[in-house]
Write a protein that holds these residues in place. Structure first.
Motif, mmCIF file in Angstrom:
data_model
loop_
_atom_site.group_PDB
_atom_site.id
_atom_site.type_symbol
_atom_site.label_atom_id
_atom_site.label_comp_id
_atom_site.label_asym_id
_atom_site.label_seq_id
_atom_site.Cartn_x
_atom_site.Cartn_y
_atom_site.Cartn_z
ATOM 1 N N PRO A 27 -102.105 -0.212 117.602
ATOM 2 C CA PRO A 27 -103.568 -0.088 117.440
ATOM 3 C C PRO A 27 -103.972 1.370 117.280
ATOM 4 N N VAL A 28 -104.765 1.647 116.262
ATOM 5 C CA VAL A 28 -105.217 3.022 116.046
ATOM 6 C C VAL A 28 -106.706 3.128 115.786
ATOM 7 N N GLU A 29 -107.345 2.061 115.357
ATOM 8 C CA GLU A 29 -108.739 2.157 114.961
ATOM 9 C C GLU A 29 -109.670 1.846 116.127
ATOM 10 N N PRO A 30 -110.738 2.641 116.305
ATOM 11 C CA PRO A 30 -111.727 2.332 117.339
ATOM 12 C C PRO A 30 -112.515 1.093 116.954
ATOM 13 N N PHE A 42 -106.328 -2.204 123.256
ATOM 14 C CA PHE A 42 -105.778 -1.600 124.470
ATOM 15 C C PHE A 42 -106.276 -2.330 125.714
ATOM 16 N N GLY A 43 -107.573 -2.618 125.746
ATOM 17 C CA GLY A 43 -108.134 -3.293 126.905
ATOM 18 C C GLY A 43 -107.530 -4.673 127.105
ATOM 19 N N GLU A 44 -107.302 -5.396 126.020
ATOM 20 C CA GLU A 44 -106.696 -6.719 126.112
ATOM 21 C C GLU A 44 -105.250 -6.616 126.591
ATOM 22 N N LEU A 45 -104.518 -5.648 126.055
ATOM 23 C CA LEU A 45 -103.115 -5.497 126.428
ATOM 24 C C LEU A 45 -102.958 -5.077 127.884
ATOM 25 N N ARG A 46 -103.857 -4.224 128.386
ATOM 26 C CA ARG A 46 -103.760 -3.791 129.788
ATOM 27 C C ARG A 46 -103.749 -4.986 130.737
ATOM 28 N N ILE A 47 -104.482 -6.028 130.374
ATOM 29 C CA ILE A 47 -104.594 -7.207 131.223
ATOM 30 C C ILE A 47 -103.495 -8.221 130.932
ATOM 31 N N TRP A 63 -91.919 0.398 122.226
ATOM 32 C CA TRP A 63 -92.697 -0.168 123.316
ATOM 33 C C TRP A 63 -94.030 0.571 123.400
ATOM 34 N N LEU A 64 -95.067 -0.164 123.767
ATOM 35 C CA LEU A 64 -96.390 0.425 123.969
ATOM 36 C C LEU A 64 -96.801 0.190 125.417
ATOM 37 N N ALA A 65 -97.114 1.264 126.127
ATOM 38 C CA ALA A 65 -97.596 1.180 127.509
ATOM 39 C C ALA A 65 -99.095 1.450 127.517
ATOM 40 N N THR A 66 -99.857 0.569 128.169
ATOM 41 C CA THR A 66 -101.319 0.689 128.131
ATOM 42 C C THR A 66 -101.954 0.817 129.503
ATOM 43 N N ARG A 67 -101.189 0.658 130.582
ATOM 44 C CA ARG A 67 -101.771 0.685 131.920
ATOM 45 C C ARG A 67 -101.519 2.038 132.591
ATOM 46 N N TYR A 68 -102.510 2.517 133.321
ATOM 47 C CA TYR A 68 -102.484 3.852 133.921
ATOM 48 C C TYR A 68 -101.207 4.105 134.725
ATOM 49 N N PRO A 336 -105.383 7.166 125.943
ATOM 50 C CA PRO A 336 -106.774 6.705 125.990
ATOM 51 C C PRO A 336 -106.944 5.406 126.770
ATOM 52 N N SER A 337 -105.932 4.546 126.717
ATOM 53 C CA SER A 337 -105.987 3.298 127.459
ATOM 54 C C SER A 337 -105.877 3.552 128.956
ATOM 55 N N ALA A 338 -104.976 4.447 129.351
ATOM 56 C CA ALA A 338 -104.830 4.783 130.774
ATOM 57 C C ALA A 338 -106.133 5.312 131.345
ATOM 58 N N ASN A 339 -106.814 6.151 130.579
ATOM 59 C CA ASN A 339 -108.044 6.767 131.069
ATOM 60 C C ASN A 339 -109.242 5.828 131.055
ATOM 61 N N ARG A 340 -109.069 4.632 130.483
ATOM 62 C CA ARG A 340 -110.115 3.604 130.535
ATOM 63 C C ARG A 340 -109.675 2.413 131.397
ATOM 64 N N ASP A 341 -108.649 2.611 132.213
ATOM 65 C CA ASP A 341 -108.137 1.542 133.067
ATOM 66 C C ASP A 341 -109.124 1.292 134.206
ATOM 67 N N GLU A 342 -109.764 0.125 134.183
ATOM 68 C CA GLU A 342 -110.814 -0.197 135.157
ATOM 69 C C GLU A 342 -110.279 -0.268 136.587
ATOM 70 N N SER A 343 -108.994 -0.523 136.766
ATOM 71 C CA SER A 343 -108.437 -0.595 138.115
ATOM 72 C C SER A 343 -108.361 0.787 138.766
ATOM 73 N N VAL A 344 -108.433 1.823 137.956
ATOM 74 C CA VAL A 344 -108.392 3.201 138.458
ATOM 75 C C VAL A 344 -109.759 3.868 138.341
ATOM 76 N N PHE A 345 -110.433 3.620 137.212
ATOM 77 C CA PHE A 345 -111.742 4.223 136.931
ATOM 78 C C PHE A 345 -112.776 3.107 136.706
ATOM 79 N N PRO A 346 -113.388 2.605 137.773
ATOM 80 C CA PRO A 346 -114.369 1.522 137.612
ATOM 81 C C PRO A 346 -115.474 1.910 136.633
#
Length: 422
Positions: A27-30, A42-47, A63-68, A336-346
């Motif tokens: 994924p590259v496009e906003p 990213f948000g879907e993959l984190r979950i 491999w793609l890592a998306t969680r903080y 960018p996905s790590a920094n939007r991880d809701e489990s770390v940054f509500p």
């Protein structure tokens, strides 16, 4: 021996994850209409699948890592190599291919990475950078004076990127390295080509060779007359003692020159635009200027301008979140996905300049390859944003948001131009 961080296990008994479908593209496009946000995938993959396989533009996979927490584990584990010459490294245009020519220390592993990085660490220590704050403020004030004059003449707005966001870090890094600022159009143009996701490979290679020749001439000139600057000190203290070669000095110059202006310039533009679009936040910062340091951390978290990296390759079989990543397999860590991880940054999709843990972002990376120039970037952002808030309280975009040319074609996100008025 390299040690794995807590929570990461190595096992030879685990089997590799298998997928029932072919890997999706990286994924590259906003999201449409949301230029500040990372790709929605990213948000879907984190979950659903925080460690997954993706196909890369060259047809290979990684491999793609998306969680903080997974991303911090990978970046903090020296079994994941930054060396672009290691088999399996997920190359991209930004990494410059697998060539060993003029390979900077960020594309090396210990012990070479450690040896080379130490040579310039002192130049970017917090105390030394803080001593530059008055000069950075002087440069910023001077450019703001010119912006005021230009706006009066134009009556149609000023391009904040051209007038301020790009010149501040370019002037500062040119001063620190001893690079003639008159050459800034050249190195900025070449950098733009190197970081583009859309230019043909032959154009990128031509730009790389032109930058190499420019830096070769620069280092040759400084070997004859070093000067009191970072490159001069490298030549006197390491080149003349045989610890560095001519090409290694040139590699330092390339890395520091590109990293020293491109990322900060784009953060300035995006941050300024964000504050213009959030007048209550901007007013709070004007009323409480002491909040600017925390605001910069929050803006770094929120924007995470490196859109599809950093990248690594495993040098040993390693388990991350129950998935076996085998030696020789590449990994893309979605900062960018790590920094939007809701489990770390509500409420991660909202800018909160009082966020108590904003400084825990990974916008500068993590581990031994964490950004060398982060202290300098922080000071530049604090000075420029604080000055804009104070001197231009009515500044606003001169065009609608959908007419601002965002850098969706570049590896580093930002604005190609940002017309503003006040």
């Amino acid at each position: 021996m390299a040690h794995a961080p807590a929570g990461v296990r190595v096992s030879s008994e685990m089997s590799e994850m298998t997928l029932s479908t072919a890997p999706a593209p990286l994924p590259v496009e906003p999201p449409s209409g949301c230029p500040f946000d990372p790709p929605a995938a990213f948000g879907e993959l984190r979950i659903e699948q925080p460690i997954s396989k993706v196909t890369l533009p060259d047809g290979s996979w990684a491999w793609l890592a998306t969680r903080y927490h997974d991303i911090r584990a990978i970046l903090g584990d020296t079994r994941f190599s930054s060396d672009t010459t290691v088999h399996g490294y997920p190359l991209s245009g930004m990494t410059g291919g697998g060539s060993t020519e003029n390979r900077g220390f960020i594309r090396r592993d210990p012990p070479e990475h450690t040896r080379l990085r130490r040579m310039v660490t002192r130049e970017f220590m917090v105390k030394r950078v803080e001593a530059l704050r008055p000069e950075i403020q002087r440069i910023t004030d001077e450019l703001c004076d010119r912006m005021t004059d230009a706006e009066r003449r134009a009556h149609g707005g000023v391009d904040l990127v051209e007038a301020l966001a790009l010149p501040v870090p370019s002037l500062v890094i040119s001063m620190l390295l001893g690079v003639p600022y008159d050459d800034h159009d050249l190195f900025q143009g070449l950098t733009g080509t190197l970081l583009s996701r859309t230019v043909p490979d032959d154009e990128r290679e031509a730009a790389r060779l032109e930058l190499r020749d420019y830096l070769d001439e620069l280092v040759t000139a400084k070997e004859a007359d070093p000067g009191d600057d970072i490159l001069g000190r490298l030549i006197v203290e390491q080149r003349r003692t045989g610890e560095l070669t001519h090409d290694e000095v040139a590699a330092f110059a390339a890395l520091l020159l590109i990293a020293g202006h491109e990322t900060t310039a784009n953060m300035i533009g995006l941050s300024a635009l964000t504050l213009m679009r959030e007048p209550e936040t901007a007013e709070r910062l004007r009323q409480e200027p002491g909040l600017i340091r925390g605001a910069v951390e929050e803006l770094l978290r929120f924007h995470s301008i490196i859109r599809n990296g950093p990248r690594r390759v495993a040098t040993a079989d390693t388990e991350i979140d129950g998935h076996l990543i085998r030696a020789g397999e590449g990994v893309v860590v979605a900062v960018p996905s790590a920094n939007r991880d809701e489990s770390v940054f509500p409420d991660a999709g909202r800018v909160d300049v009082r966020r108590p843990n904003a400084q825990h972002h990974v916008a500068f990376g993590y581990g031994i390859h964490q950004c060398l120039g982060q202290a300098l970037a922080r000071v530049e952002l604090q000075v420029v944003l604080g000055t804009l808030l104070r001197r231009f309280p009515t500044m606003r975009p001169a065009v609608p948001l959908d007419e601002i040319p965002f850098r969706t074609d570049m590896a580093i996100h930002g604005c190609h131009a940002l017309p503003v008025t006040w």
